[in-house]
Scaffold this active site. Structure first.
Site, PDB file in Angstrom:
ATOM      1  CE1 TYR A   1       6.427   8.637   7.715  1.00  0.00           C
ATOM      2  CE2 TYR A   1       7.032   8.177   5.802  1.00  0.00           C
ATOM      3  CZ  TYR A   1       6.143   7.714   6.839  1.00  0.00           C
ATOM      4  OH  TYR A   1       7.436   7.036   7.562  1.00  0.00           O
TER       5      TYR A   1
ATOM      6  NE  ARG B   1      13.961  11.645   8.616  1.00  0.00           N
ATOM      7  CZ  ARG B   1      13.543  11.050   9.295  1.00  0.00           C
ATOM      8  NH1 ARG B   1      14.521   9.732   9.107  1.00  0.00           N
ATOM      9  NH2 ARG B   1      12.946  11.198   9.170  1.00  0.00           N
TER      10      ARG B   1
ATOM     11  NE  ARG C   1      -6.044   6.319  -9.847  1.00  0.00           N
ATOM     12  CZ  ARG C   1      -5.709   5.346 -10.768  1.00  0.00           C
ATOM     13  NH1 ARG C   1      -5.886   5.685 -11.651  1.00  0.00           N
ATOM     14  NH2 ARG C   1      -4.754   4.438 -10.223  1.00  0.00           N
TER      15      ARG C   1
ATOM     16  CG  HIS D   1      -0.160   6.439 -13.132  1.00  0.00           C
ATOM     17  ND1 HIS D   1      -1.316   5.861 -13.591  1.00  0.00           N
ATOM     18  CD2 HIS D   1       0.122   5.332 -12.433  1.00  0.00           C
ATOM     19  CE1 HIS D   1      -1.841   4.635 -12.882  1.00  0.00           C
ATOM     20  NE2 HIS D   1      -1.219   4.089 -12.842  1.00  0.00           N
TER      21      HIS D   1
ATOM     22  CE  LYS E   1       9.959  10.071   8.572  1.00  0.00           C
ATOM     23  NZ  LYS E   1       9.922   8.275   8.965  1.00  0.00           N
TER      24      LYS E   1
ATOM     25  CD  GLU F   1      14.393   0.607   6.857  1.00  0.00           C
ATOM     26  OE1 GLU F   1      14.996   2.011   8.352  1.00  0.00           O
ATOM     27  OE2 GLU F   1      14.329   1.032   5.969  1.00  0.00           O
TER      28      GLU F   1
ATOM     29  CG  LEU G   1      14.247   6.812   7.026  1.00  0.00           C
ATOM     30  CD1 LEU G   1      13.791   8.285   5.512  1.00  0.00           C
ATOM     31  CD2 LEU G   1      13.348   7.490   7.684  1.00  0.00           C
TER      32      LEU G   1
END
Length: 286
Positions: A33, A52, A100, A102, A149, A182, A207
């Site tokens: 995101y 990014r 579904r 993995h 991110k 952070e 990040l």
């Protein structure tokens, strides 16, 4: 006023905006995101955010769902439809919807895209900057690749909730060696007694915040001294000033750490006056 979201090619009223039950973002946190500040109706540092985004997608081997120019149009249109003058626009891309499992789904599985935008109270943010905020410190329990991110944010959620329960706004995460990494949703900074600005290097341990990147330009322009190195909780407690940076908070002074005042217990001149005031002079608008 009704809010709108962009979901997989369509703009929909927020109440009708849905994703597939087997979206891998929902089932595995298999996605990334970005959050971009909107100021006076314009996007702040869109180019840097999209760069990014590309890096995060590449690290997770998720393909870009559309050209960057088209994605930019979606971001701006979502802001326009929601009539956001000051706020944020949120972009999420997942590996898509598939049975579904993995392991990665078939290569032809289309990535899923969601964009939302909402207004933030600009005056409220300015009042927070005038007062300063409190932070607490907690062990950093995140996965090692926090430079991506990713939407996998459960440790951040728990840290933020712990901060709220202790009357603080943010939690600073501390690694096994006692160094601050952070915040749960921000980068962490201090100003030492000899007026040096210190923040952790943007390696895989934090990040690489876009606001952090812009602030580096502001620091250079003002002739301030920067040290990119880890700092301990004890060093932060003894600092002249402390502050956090993020897209939604810009530069926000920290006046209390673990219940004890930092510096004089009030926002200092470096964070509040020099850097927050000058930040947008060094940002890009689109």
């Amino acid at each position: 006023m009704s809010r709108f979201a962009y979901v997989n090619g369509r703009y929909r009223p927020l109440r009708d905006a849905h994703v597939h039950i087997e979206d891998r973002g929902y089932q595995f946190a298999d996605g990334v995101y970005e959050v971009c500040e909107v100021r006076d109706g314009r996007l702040v540092d869109e180019r840097r955010h999209l760069e990014r985004l590309q890096r995060s997608l590449s690290e997770l081997r998720i393909r870009l769902p559309m050209p960057l120019a088209a994605l930019s149009v979606v971001l701006h249109e979502t802001v326009r439809r929601n009539r956001v003058r000051d706020g944020i626009v949120y972009l999420q891309i997942t590996r898509g919807a598939a049975r579904r499992d993995h392991a990665f789904p078939p290569p032809e599985t289309a990535p899923a895209v969601v964009v939302t935008a909402r207004t933030l109270d600009r005056e409220k943010g300015e009042r927070a900057a005038l007062d300063g905020i409190a932070v607490i410190t907690l062990p950093d329990q995140r996965w090692p690749r926090v430079d991506i991110k990713s939407v996998s944010l459960l440790p951040n959620v728990l840290a933020k909730q712990a901060a709220r329960e202790q009357g603080a706004r943010e939690a600073w995460l501390v690694d096994a060696k006692g160094f601050v990494t952070e915040g749960s949703s921000s980068n962490a900074w201090i100003v030492t007694a000899d007026r040096k600005l210190v923040t952790r290097p943007a390696d895989t341990g934090i990040l690489r915040g876009i606001s952090r990147t812009v602030l580096l330009d502001a620091i250079r322009a003002q002739g301030l001294v920067l040290e990119e190195r880890p700092f301990t909780v004890a060093e932060a407690a003894a600092a002249r000033e402390a502050f956090v940076t993020s897209a939604s908070q810009i530069v926000l002074p920290v006046v209390k750490i673990d219940g004890k005042p930092v510096g004089g217990g009030a926002p200092g001149p470096v964070a509040a006056a020099s850097l927050r005031r000058e930040f947008h002079r060094h940002a890009e608008f689109s």
